[in-house]
Design a protein around this motif. Sequence first.
Motif, PDB file in Angstrom:
ATOM      1  N   PRO A 224       0.726  -1.059   0.156  1.00 45.64           N
ATOM      2  CA  PRO A 224      -0.013  -0.132  -0.046  1.00 45.64           C
ATOM      3  C   PRO A 224       0.980   1.619  -0.087  1.00 45.64           C
ATOM      4  CG  PRO A 224      -1.227  -1.719   1.930  1.00 45.64           C
ATOM      5  CD  PRO A 224       0.108  -2.032   1.390  1.00 45.64           C
ATOM      6  N   PHE A 225       2.177   1.317   0.677  1.00 43.38           N
ATOM      7  CA  PHE A 225       2.622   2.812   0.648  1.00 43.38           C
ATOM      8  C   PHE A 225       3.624   2.563  -0.430  1.00 43.38           C
ATOM      9  CE2 PHE A 225       2.046   0.306   4.843  1.00 43.38           C
ATOM     10  CZ  PHE A 225       0.915   1.646   5.599  1.00 43.38           C
ATOM     11  N   ALA A 226       4.415   1.688  -1.188  1.00 45.68           N
ATOM     12  CA  ALA A 226       5.284   1.568  -2.053  1.00 45.68           C
ATOM     13  C   ALA A 226       3.948   2.458  -3.336  1.00 45.68           C
ATOM     14  CB  ALA A 226       5.175   0.440  -2.488  1.00 45.68           C
ATOM     15  N   ILE A 227       2.815   2.038  -3.252  1.00 44.65           N
ATOM     16  CA  ILE A 227       1.810   2.452  -4.418  1.00 44.65           C
ATOM     17  C   ILE A 227       1.388   4.239  -4.091  1.00 44.65           C
ATOM     18  CG2 ILE A 227      -0.163   2.407  -5.287  1.00 44.65           C
ATOM     19  CD1 ILE A 227      -1.005  -0.507  -4.639  1.00 44.65           C
ATOM     20  N   GLU A 228       1.493   4.387  -3.182  1.00 42.67           N
ATOM     21  CA  GLU A 228       1.293   5.666  -2.428  1.00 42.67           C
ATOM     22  C   GLU A 228       2.722   6.450  -3.214  1.00 42.67           C
ATOM     23  OE1 GLU A 228      -0.089   6.723   1.659  1.00 42.67           O
ATOM     24  OE2 GLU A 228      -1.853   5.259   1.898  1.00 42.67           O
ATOM     25  N   LEU A 307       6.896  -9.561 -11.047  1.00 37.75           N
ATOM     26  CA  LEU A 307       6.628 -10.977  -9.796  1.00 37.75           C
ATOM     27  C   LEU A 307       5.566 -12.520  -9.774  1.00 37.75           C
ATOM     28  CD1 LEU A 307       8.991 -11.607  -7.759  1.00 37.75           C
ATOM     29  CD2 LEU A 307       7.430 -10.317  -5.537  1.00 37.75           C
ATOM     30  N   ALA A 308       5.243 -12.040  -9.791  1.00 36.28           N
ATOM     31  CA  ALA A 308       4.254 -12.910 -10.227  1.00 36.28           C
ATOM     32  C   ALA A 308       4.189 -13.698 -11.364  1.00 36.28           C
ATOM     33  CB  ALA A 308       2.471 -12.901  -9.606  1.00 36.28           C
ATOM     34  N   ASP A 309       5.174 -13.196 -11.907  1.00 37.76           N
ATOM     35  CA  ASP A 309       5.574 -13.729 -13.381  1.00 37.76           C
ATOM     36  C   ASP A 309       6.088 -15.010 -13.343  1.00 37.76           C
ATOM     37  OD1 ASP A 309       2.855 -13.156 -15.092  1.00 37.76           O
ATOM     38  OD2 ASP A 309       4.157 -11.867 -16.176  1.00 37.76           O
ATOM     39  N   LYS A 330       0.037 -20.312  -3.946  1.00 38.91           N
ATOM     40  CA  LYS A 330      -0.559 -19.345  -2.784  1.00 38.91           C
ATOM     41  C   LYS A 330      -0.408 -17.562  -2.934  1.00 38.91           C
ATOM     42  CE  LYS A 330      -1.838 -22.954   0.024  1.00 38.91           C
ATOM     43  NZ  LYS A 330      -1.529 -23.808   0.972  1.00 38.91           N
ATOM     44  N   VAL A 331       1.193 -17.556  -2.419  1.00 38.16           N
ATOM     45  CA  VAL A 331       2.143 -16.329  -2.767  1.00 38.16           C
ATOM     46  C   VAL A 331       1.653 -15.941  -4.302  1.00 38.16           C
ATOM     47  CG1 VAL A 331       4.424 -15.230  -3.021  1.00 38.16           C
ATOM     48  CG2 VAL A 331       3.612 -17.868  -1.264  1.00 38.16           C
ATOM     49  N   ILE A 332       1.753 -16.426  -5.402  1.00 40.67           N
ATOM     50  CA  ILE A 332       1.527 -15.926  -6.957  1.00 40.67           C
ATOM     51  C   ILE A 332       0.203 -15.573  -6.852  1.00 40.67           C
ATOM     52  CG2 ILE A 332       1.008 -16.186  -9.225  1.00 40.67           C
ATOM     53  CD1 ILE A 332       3.806 -19.176  -8.538  1.00 40.67           C
ATOM     54  N   LYS A 333      -0.844 -16.020  -6.225  1.00 38.90           N
ATOM     55  CA  LYS A 333      -2.307 -15.228  -6.558  1.00 38.90           C
ATOM     56  C   LYS A 333      -2.475 -14.191  -5.883  1.00 38.90           C
ATOM     57  CE  LYS A 333      -6.877 -16.242  -5.326  1.00 38.90           C
ATOM     58  NZ  LYS A 333      -7.111 -14.770  -4.966  1.00 38.90           N
ATOM     59  N   LEU A 338      -2.866  -8.102  -5.670  1.00 34.86           N
ATOM     60  CA  LEU A 338      -1.634  -6.699  -5.490  1.00 34.86           C
ATOM     61  C   LEU A 338      -1.851  -5.700  -6.740  1.00 34.86           C
ATOM     62  CD1 LEU A 338       0.060  -8.190  -3.022  1.00 34.86           C
ATOM     63  CD2 LEU A 338      -1.211  -6.087  -2.543  1.00 34.86           C
ATOM     64  N   SER A 339      -1.470  -6.832  -8.202  1.00 39.52           N
ATOM     65  CA  SER A 339      -1.303  -6.226  -9.335  1.00 39.52           C
ATOM     66  C   SER A 339      -2.828  -5.351  -9.831  1.00 39.52           C
ATOM     67  CB  SER A 339      -1.111  -6.969 -10.813  1.00 39.52           C
ATOM     68  OG  SER A 339      -1.523  -7.984 -10.547  1.00 39.52           O
ATOM     69  N   GLU A 340      -3.638  -5.878  -9.140  1.00 36.90           N
ATOM     70  CA  GLU A 340      -5.014  -5.707  -9.525  1.00 36.90           C
ATOM     71  C   GLU A 340      -5.368  -4.543  -8.344  1.00 36.90           C
ATOM     72  OE1 GLU A 340      -7.455  -9.418 -10.142  1.00 36.90           O
ATOM     73  OE2 GLU A 340      -6.825  -9.078 -12.009  1.00 36.90           O
ATOM     74  N   GLY A 341      -4.664  -3.907  -7.604  1.00 34.88           N
ATOM     75  CA  GLY A 341      -5.470  -3.285  -6.262  1.00 34.88           C
ATOM     76  C   GLY A 341      -6.159  -4.065  -5.356  1.00 34.88           C
ATOM     77  N   VAL A 342      -6.189  -5.182  -5.206  1.00 31.87           N
ATOM     78  CA  VAL A 342      -6.359  -5.642  -4.229  1.00 31.87           C
ATOM     79  C   VAL A 342      -5.692  -5.814  -3.210  1.00 31.87           C
ATOM     80  CG1 VAL A 342      -8.166  -7.846  -3.099  1.00 31.87           C
ATOM     81  CG2 VAL A 342      -8.446  -6.552  -5.640  1.00 31.87           C
TER      82      VAL A 342
END
Length: 394
Positions: A224-228, A307-309, A330-333, A338-342
């Motif tokens: 969240p803070f990296a995005i900000e 990173l997920a890829d 599970k980490v990938i999910k 996160l890449s979608e803002g969730v």
Amino acid sequence: MTPIQAPEIQFAQRLASNEMPMRTKAIKKLQKYITVRSQATDGGFSSDELLKLWKGLFYCLWMQDKLLLQEELSNQISGLIHCFQNVQTQFFFLETFLQTMKKEWTGIDRLRMDKFFQLVRFMFRKTLEMMKSKEWETSLVTRFLDVLTSQVLHSTSGAPAGLQFHIMDLYMSELAAVGSAELTAAQNLTFIDPFCKIASKTKDRILLKAICSSIFSVIVDQAPFAIEDLMKEVKASGVGVDDSDSGQASEEEEEEKVKTLKGKKPAKKTNLDEEEDEMLHLESDSESEMLDDKEVGPVLQFDYSALADRLFGLASRSNTSSHNRQRLYKVIKIFRDLSEGVFPQDEYPEEVSTDEDDDEMFGSRKRMKRGRGFGEEDEAEGIVGQAHRDVCCH
């Protein structure tokens, strides 16, 4: 006639002396000696010679019992890496340091462990600062990661578990403190790639959990803070207030996006796999644990989709064990979300790890505080390292 001893042996003897004035004088002389000798075209030092010096430096710190002087001495010892005039020899210095710590680690008693935790942290900090001074040159980063993998992470490295866990604990915070302002998302992915590879290949389940806790979980915490921070950079370099209406609308949209990402509360999932929380240490969102922007330290930018890829490419290989593959999926999910803002802490606010054994080994997740200096973080070494002492000390 008595043969003349090699300079490295003489230094080692003086550095390990019982007399503090002699040890102090030896450190100062060693700084000058390294500066002059390393100017040779071949770097001036062999690995064997550096191992002899590290033997003396190890016991120089061993003999120092005063807390304030321990920190100063650790800073002096780690700072020797900047005295070398040859990059290759600088990495030999780091490599032989790790070899020395692996050899001596199990002999360090509980009362002395904290100062060696601190020395390890300082050595990684100084090495990162050296690479930063050379603008994170690709060849240097590659060499650093090769040393990290061969001496610490690889199954054949012979590194004690306590040393491995401590290096993983400090890795992300030191990398952020030194390089968060300059490193790109692609560079940050390169810096954690060795951990991704080991996570897919290791047969050590405890090491896999440690990588998930100390590397992947930190990235999730900082998201969240990296995005900000990224949005602030975009606004700082973008359209000003006095520009067109479209520019103002764009800024308003950016602000709204940040607010939405911070406040989004998706529907809570049912039948949550408890292993996912155990692995990533997702905690309760109680008010005491909620952090605002002012409380978070330097954060690293990541392309969560990339990173997920990368993790998916490693986890989907035929030689990846089913246990590692399931955990990495599970980490990938989470990174896909996160890449979608969730954010996972929004999605699963009330779920916590119930595995008492994991809690004892890794402790609860520690979050960084913005503005906390290196000194305060170093004082916390005793707390951070407590989880490892049962593993690494007699």
